[in-house]
Design a protein around this motif. Structure first.
Motif, mmCIF file in Angstrom:
data_model
loop_
_atom_site.group_PDB
_atom_site.id
_atom_site.type_symbol
_atom_site.label_atom_id
_atom_site.label_comp_id
_atom_site.label_asym_id
_atom_site.label_seq_id
_atom_site.Cartn_x
_atom_site.Cartn_y
_atom_site.Cartn_z
ATOM 1 N N UNK A 1 -45.665 -30.847 14.143
ATOM 2 C CA UNK A 1 -45.319 -29.243 14.046
ATOM 3 C C UNK A 1 -44.119 -28.635 15.176
ATOM 4 N N UNK A 2 -44.264 -29.512 16.245
ATOM 5 C CA UNK A 2 -43.074 -29.033 17.368
ATOM 6 C C UNK A 2 -41.788 -29.672 17.231
ATOM 7 N N UNK A 3 -41.535 -30.308 16.001
ATOM 8 C CA UNK A 3 -40.145 -30.911 16.011
ATOM 9 C C UNK A 3 -39.223 -29.681 15.353
ATOM 10 N N UNK A 4 -37.909 -29.677 15.855
ATOM 11 C CA UNK A 4 -36.981 -28.588 15.194
ATOM 12 C C UNK A 4 -36.923 -28.734 13.819
ATOM 13 N N UNK A 5 -37.675 -28.762 13.057
ATOM 14 C CA UNK A 5 -37.683 -28.853 11.509
ATOM 15 C C UNK A 5 -37.874 -27.556 11.027
ATOM 16 N N UNK A 6 -37.174 -27.070 9.804
ATOM 17 C CA UNK A 6 -37.557 -25.818 9.251
ATOM 18 C C UNK A 6 -37.521 -26.232 7.802
ATOM 19 N N UNK A 7 -38.528 -25.645 7.014
ATOM 20 C CA UNK A 7 -38.708 -26.254 5.549
ATOM 21 C C UNK A 7 -38.421 -24.831 4.830
ATOM 22 N N UNK A 8 -37.658 -24.588 3.757
ATOM 23 C CA UNK A 8 -37.292 -23.504 2.936
ATOM 24 C C UNK A 8 -37.417 -24.065 1.468
ATOM 25 N N UNK A 9 -38.115 -23.136 0.727
ATOM 26 C CA UNK A 9 -38.239 -23.665 -0.843
ATOM 27 C C UNK A 9 -36.890 -23.470 -1.385
ATOM 28 N N UNK A 10 -36.247 -22.436 -1.319
ATOM 29 C CA UNK A 10 -34.958 -22.136 -2.001
ATOM 30 C C UNK A 10 -33.904 -21.212 -1.342
ATOM 31 N N UNK A 11 -32.720 -21.021 -1.931
ATOM 32 C CA UNK A 11 -31.681 -20.376 -0.879
ATOM 33 C C UNK A 11 -30.654 -19.890 -2.099
ATOM 34 N N UNK A 12 -30.286 -18.568 -1.826
ATOM 35 C CA UNK A 12 -28.981 -18.334 -2.526
ATOM 36 C C UNK A 12 -27.711 -19.106 -2.415
ATOM 37 N N UNK A 13 -27.155 -19.309 -3.416
ATOM 38 C CA UNK A 13 -25.967 -20.295 -3.550
ATOM 39 C C UNK A 13 -24.965 -19.921 -2.083
ATOM 40 N N UNK A 14 -24.730 -18.373 -2.023
ATOM 41 C CA UNK A 14 -23.773 -18.193 -0.845
ATOM 42 C C UNK A 14 -24.083 -18.628 0.375
ATOM 43 N N UNK A 15 -25.451 -18.366 0.568
ATOM 44 C CA UNK A 15 -26.177 -18.803 1.794
ATOM 45 C C UNK A 15 -26.194 -20.204 2.121
ATOM 46 N N UNK A 16 -26.598 -20.980 0.848
ATOM 47 C CA UNK A 16 -26.748 -22.334 1.134
ATOM 48 C C UNK A 16 -25.429 -23.058 1.328
ATOM 49 N N UNK A 17 -24.388 -22.568 0.718
ATOM 50 C CA UNK A 17 -23.082 -23.005 1.004
ATOM 51 C C UNK A 17 -22.580 -22.922 2.534
ATOM 52 N N UNK A 18 -23.079 -21.881 3.090
ATOM 53 C CA UNK A 18 -22.649 -21.465 4.496
ATOM 54 C C UNK A 18 -23.433 -22.482 5.281
ATOM 55 N N UNK A 19 -24.601 -22.955 4.938
ATOM 56 C CA UNK A 19 -25.282 -23.995 5.828
ATOM 57 C C UNK A 19 -24.748 -25.263 5.482
ATOM 58 N N UNK A 20 -24.402 -25.547 4.501
ATOM 59 C CA UNK A 20 -23.516 -26.645 4.317
ATOM 60 C C UNK A 20 -22.440 -26.841 5.033
ATOM 61 N N UNK A 21 -21.400 -25.900 4.832
ATOM 62 C CA UNK A 21 -20.171 -25.678 5.265
ATOM 63 C C UNK A 21 -20.257 -26.082 6.923
ATOM 64 N N UNK A 22 -21.554 -25.475 7.590
ATOM 65 C CA UNK A 22 -21.449 -25.803 9.148
ATOM 66 C C UNK A 22 -22.263 -26.814 9.473
ATOM 67 N N UNK A 23 -23.021 -27.463 8.700
ATOM 68 C CA UNK A 23 -23.832 -28.678 9.215
ATOM 69 C C UNK A 23 -23.185 -29.947 9.500
ATOM 70 N N UNK A 24 -23.601 -30.654 10.362
ATOM 71 C CA UNK A 24 -23.137 -31.771 10.926
ATOM 72 C C UNK A 24 -23.127 -33.070 9.783
#
Length: 413
Positions: A298-321
């Motif tokens: 539980x202490x790991x920096x992991x976060x779990x989402x069920x789903x996300x609107x496409x514009x927000x998902x694309x923003x996360x993709x764009x900025x991820x490593x």
């Protein structure tokens, strides 16, 4: 003489009589709006056709019918109804046909129920063409219902190759379809090689890539909007996005496969944004593995989402490593963005890809090595392999103008 209606707006097109007269019995203008029925059975299918839906709805010669079914109605897998409402897109019918799709029997029964309910809908609403998307198992239900009722069928994203049951579903739908919109030129050529008539196959690009080109940088708090579970790592630091589905032909190994990915990413000590898998055979094992790991770490920096609107998902993709998993997102969207991607296992085997995606076996050591390689490499040049925007508009224009001719009416040379 009759002329097609083009100049007046959709508001009046839906309200004016079908024939105008100049004071005598000869008509001056007639029109018939084409009714386009798009069937959406999963959250991924919605993102694949979102720009198609908006383009059809805005076209003065087209009337949009949207049918939402199966996991696209499920909160667990990403209910798309709120997103359709937000986009002001009309929902003509909902078909809650999904059984608890954790095994092949449930998948088959879910498909059968869809055929029955779609047949009723098509009989009552008489669309001029039915549009089906990609390769999920429910997709063939749309094709079976339309073909047996002599309604022309259009297929988006045919001619592609992947490494599981999706190939058989996709190719079967392509053989049943009367009209095709492919995401790549190679996919179009593959359909021609399957014996389909070239003049019915249109290379339009992938509509999901349109979202990349429509995207505007936005600031948002995913934890506040979408909740989810786990820690809330700082997304101003380099982070990973993970989306790993069960492989339908390897459903007995889904828990083992997801555990390997989890164990591979834990030692990296990086923030990880993890998304829930699709509703497929094997999802139960994937979910069990994710939940058990979350409770132990539980202490790991992991976060779990069920789903996300496409514009927000694309923003996360764009900025991820780096993107990690076996979703086509790593190949399509990440390729267009130039985001490094690690493609795990066989699920996308054979799919055309840009240099941004590297493949690895579903073992912990192989995953660790591939992720570290991609992190060291950094971003790639953006790729136009799956299009450069505008696919949705091109598909809508074709639906408004091409003849809807059933295959049985096409004579060989």
């Amino acid at each position: 003489m009759a002329y097609p209606l083009r100049a007046i707006g959709k508001y009046w097109a839906k309200r004016l009589p079908a024939t105008f007269h100049n004071g005598n019995s000869s008509p001056k203008l007639t029109f018939a709006m084409r009714k386009i029925c798009v069937v959406i059975t999963a959250r991924a299918s919605f993102s694949r056709v979102k720009t198609v839906l908006t383009a059809i709805d805005a076209h003065p010669g087209l009337a949009l019918q949207i049918v939402v079914a199966a996991s696209a109605l499920s909160e667990r897998y990403g209910n798309i109804l709120p997103h359709l409402k937000e986009e002001n897109l009309p929902v003509t019918a909902v078909i809650p046909n999904m059984l608890d799709v954790e095994n092949p029997t449930a998948s088959a029964k879910t498909t059968g129920l869809a055929v029955i309910e779609l047949a009723t809908f098509l009989a009552n609403h008489s669309p001029d063409v039915v549009v089906t998307v990609a390769d999920r198992f429910e997709t063939i239900a749309t094709a079976i219902a339309a073909v047996n009722m002599n309604i022309p069928l259009a297929h988006i994203q045919g001619g592609e190759i992947t490494g599981n049951i999706d190939d058989r579903i996709r190719n079967s739908v392509s053989q049943l379809a009367d009209l095709h919109f492919t995401a790549t030129e190679k996919a179009r050529n593959r359909l021609i090689a399957m014996g389909l008539p070239p003049h019915k196959i249109h290379f339009t690009g992938c509509p999901s890539i349109d979202l990349i080109y429509h995207h505007k940088t936005i600031e948002f708090d995913p934890y506040k909007i979408y909740g989810g579970v786990g820690s809330q790592p700082d997304l101003n630091e380099p982070y990973l996005v993970v989306l790993q589905h069960p492989v339908t032909t390897e459903s007995n190994h889904s828990k083992w496969q997801i555990e390997n990915t989890l164990n591979a990413l834990a030692p990296l000590d990086m923030p990880v944004i993890w998304f829930w898998p699709n509703a497929d055979a094997g999802t139960a094992g994937t979910a069990q593995g994710m939940r058990a790991f979350r409770e132990r770490h539980f202490g790991l920096p992991f976060h779990f989402f069920r789903h996300m609107e496409s514009r927000h998902f694309i923003q996360l993709l764009k900025n991820c490593a780096c993107f990690v998993g076996n979703s086509s997102v790593g190949i399509r969207e990440c390729g267009a963005l130039g985001v490094p991607a690690v493609n795990i296992g066989t699920r996308q085997c054979g799919r055309e890809r840009s240099p941004n995606a590297v493949d690895c076996a579903p073992g912990t050591t192989a995953i660790v090595s591939a992720v570290r390689y991609q992190l060291a490499h950094g971003h790639y040049p953006p790729s136009g392999l799956y299009g450069n925007g505008g696919a949705g508009q091109r598909i809508a224009e074709q639906l408004a103008t091409v003849p809807f001719i059933l295959k049985k009416h096409i004579l060989s040379a």
